[in-house]
Design an enzyme around this catalytic site. Structure first.
Site, PDB file in Angstrom:
ATOM      1  N   PHE A   2      61.429   1.014  36.319  1.00 26.55           N
ATOM      2  CA  PHE A   2      61.898   2.383  36.097  1.00 26.55           C
ATOM      3  C   PHE A   2      63.333   2.567  36.585  1.00 26.55           C
ATOM      4  O   PHE A   2      64.176   3.135  35.890  1.00 26.55           O
ATOM      5  CB  PHE A   2      60.956   3.350  36.826  1.00 26.55           C
ATOM      6  CG  PHE A   2      61.393   4.782  36.797  1.00 26.55           C
ATOM      7  CD1 PHE A   2      61.018   5.616  35.749  1.00 26.55           C
ATOM      8  CD2 PHE A   2      62.165   5.315  37.823  1.00 26.55           C
ATOM      9  CE1 PHE A   2      61.403   6.940  35.719  1.00 26.55           C
ATOM     10  CE2 PHE A   2      62.563   6.641  37.809  1.00 26.55           C
ATOM     11  CZ  PHE A   2      62.184   7.460  36.751  1.00 26.55           C
ATOM     12  N   ASP A   3      63.635   2.100  37.790  1.00 27.68           N
ATOM     13  CA  ASP A   3      64.986   2.231  38.361  1.00 27.68           C
ATOM     14  C   ASP A   3      66.036   1.600  37.462  1.00 27.68           C
ATOM     15  O   ASP A   3      67.063   2.196  37.142  1.00 27.68           O
ATOM     16  CB  ASP A   3      65.077   1.536  39.729  1.00 27.68           C
ATOM     17  CG  ASP A   3      64.125   2.104  40.741  1.00 27.68           C
ATOM     18  OD1 ASP A   3      62.934   2.252  40.420  1.00 27.68           O
ATOM     19  OD2 ASP A   3      64.560   2.386  41.858  1.00 27.68           O
ATOM     20  N   THR A   4      65.751   0.358  37.065  1.00 30.43           N
ATOM     21  CA  THR A   4      66.726  -0.386  36.264  1.00 30.43           C
ATOM     22  C   THR A   4      66.962   0.290  34.920  1.00 30.43           C
ATOM     23  O   THR A   4      68.110   0.441  34.487  1.00 30.43           O
ATOM     24  CB  THR A   4      66.225  -1.821  36.038  1.00 30.43           C
ATOM     25  OG1 THR A   4      66.039  -2.458  37.308  1.00 30.43           O
ATOM     26  CG2 THR A   4      67.223  -2.623  35.226  1.00 30.43           C
TER      27      THR A   4
END
Length: 424
Positions: free
Chosen positions: A206-208
């Site tokens: 999700f972050d990436t």
């Protein structure tokens, strides 16, 4: 390029310092947890004490429980009841990305952040993390363990995995941010409202995905060097997480390659960047930037054309080789200018643009073919070097006309809107 500074429908507003609203926290820090009954209490109390002492605005701490099976929900509920400014929410499915999406989508705080429950990051970096978002300078902010000034304590295996992952991101998705997986990030709410619907992953990727899409949309990502002490008791399964990340990279890379993501909707309004407000006397706004892009694309496509011509010339005549090389390079040139020079993304009107580009190709073909015919009439057997010199000269003449036709006909400037709007 258009000079209208008002944002289009659904577009992001111009960056501005945040104005605190009475009764609404400026910052909402989310702590996603799964079976963290031992660490949750000390973590929340330490973070709350730090924010109370150092953060000059109202804040909230939100515990996002990802379907824990131990006493974590009870501990979270107890903290929410006992500590002012702490609340808890329960999700019946696992996934850090799912937890962040759920809480961020329903929070009224203008700045949204998250950090891992182990508090591996030094909390003194929290105010520098969110300050650029509060001031209006940046859209997102991330902590980085890979800056030279960062002080990191972790094993060689985790260090290798982290650096290899970020190197892979740079090579495959052209990412320029330095540390995608550091559990220490923040985002402005209006950016999250538009960016979260485009992010598919619900787990560790999700972050990436969030950062890659934000960067491709031209949003500003602020990086803060952090001091980091690795948690030796982490429950993260490295091999499984790495496999999921690779699948996520393939999915996002494919979507970006085919223009399936409407990233133009995330663009800040024209004039938000100071460079947009710098006008050159007597030069239409945007022309200088377009000329630079057109020249760069033209240089690469000319090299591509010459390579193709040299390859075809060995098996066919000069006219056929010229036509084939020019056709292939023209298709690539139109696609590259469409995306990089005139900023048109997506597949809408792509066929029409290519058709118009082929008309421009016909003009270039007439110029270059005429030049070759004139050379053949003047010299019976011209050398290969002479042919290339004549073709380069003819292409330079065609280039000027090509730019004018691209700007005025293929990708015309539209007052009050941009070519990007065709993709909405």
């Amino acid at each position: 390029m258009p000079t209208d500074t008002s944002p289009g429908p659904g577009a992001l507003p111009a960056r501005a310092p945040l104005a605190p609203v009475p009764g609404v926290p400026v910052l909402d820090v989310v702590i996603p947890v799964f079976n963290e009954e031992k660490d949750l209490g000390p973590c929340v109390r330490r973070l709350h004490e730090h924010l109370t002492r150092t953060f000059p605005y109202p804040f909230r701490i939100t515990i996002a429980d990802n379907a824990s099976t131990d006493r974590t929900p009870e501990v979270a509920a107890g903290l929410a009841a006992a500590v002012e400014g702490v609340r808890s929410t329960r999700l019946e499915e696992k996934g850090r990305g799912r937890a962040l999406r759920t809480v961020w989508s329903h929070s009224e705080a203008p700045v949204l952040a998250y950090m891992d429950v182990d508090l591996s990051t030094d909390l003194n970096a929290l105010l520098p993390l969110v300050a650029p978002l509060i001031s209006g300078h940046s859209d997102l902010a991330i902590g980085t363990r890979l800056a030279r000034s960062s002080r990191v304590v972790r094993g060689a295996k985790r260090e290798f995995v982290s650096r290899a992952y970020n190197l892979l991101l740079r090579s495959s998705l052209s990412a320029r941010f330095s540390d995608a997986q550091c559990g220490f990030k923040a985002i402005r709410r209006e950016v999250a409202e538009r960016l979260l619907p485009l992010v598919e992953d619900t787990g560790w990727f999700f972050d990436t995905e969030l950062l890659v899409l934000a960067e491709r949309a031209g949003l500003r990502i602020h990086e803060v060097p952090v001091d980091w002490v690795d948690d030796p008791d982490t429950t993260v399964h490295i091999a499984r997480t790495a496999a999921e990340d690779l699948r996520g990279m393939w999915r996002v890379g494919r979507a970006l390659a085919i223009g399936a993501l409407p990233l133009d909707r995330l663009a800040r309004p024209f004039g938000d960047d100071p460079r947009d407000r710098t006008a050159l006397p007597g030069v239409p706004r945007g022309l200088a930037r377009q000329l630079l892009g057109f020249c760069a694309v033209g240089l690469l496509s000319t090299l591509f054309y010459l390579l193709l011509y040299s390859a075809f010339r060995s098996s066919v005549g000069p006219q056929t080789a010229n036509a084939a090389a020019l056709l292939l390079s023209a298709v690539a040139n139109t696609a590259a200018n469409r995306r990089f020079t005139f900023g048109v993304r997506g597949r809408a009107r792509a066929v029409r643009h290519q058709a118009q580009g082929l008309v421009v190709f016909g003009i270039g073909l007439a110029l270059t073919s005429g030049s070759l015919a004139a050379l053949g009439a003047a010299t019976t057997e011209p050398s290969h070097g002479t042919e290339l010199a004549v073709l380069i000269t003819a292409n330079l003449a065609a280039t000027v006309l090509r730019f004018l036709l691209f700007r005025a006909w293929v990708f015309p400037e539209r007052r009050g809107t941009s070519a990007k709007d065709d993709n909405r």
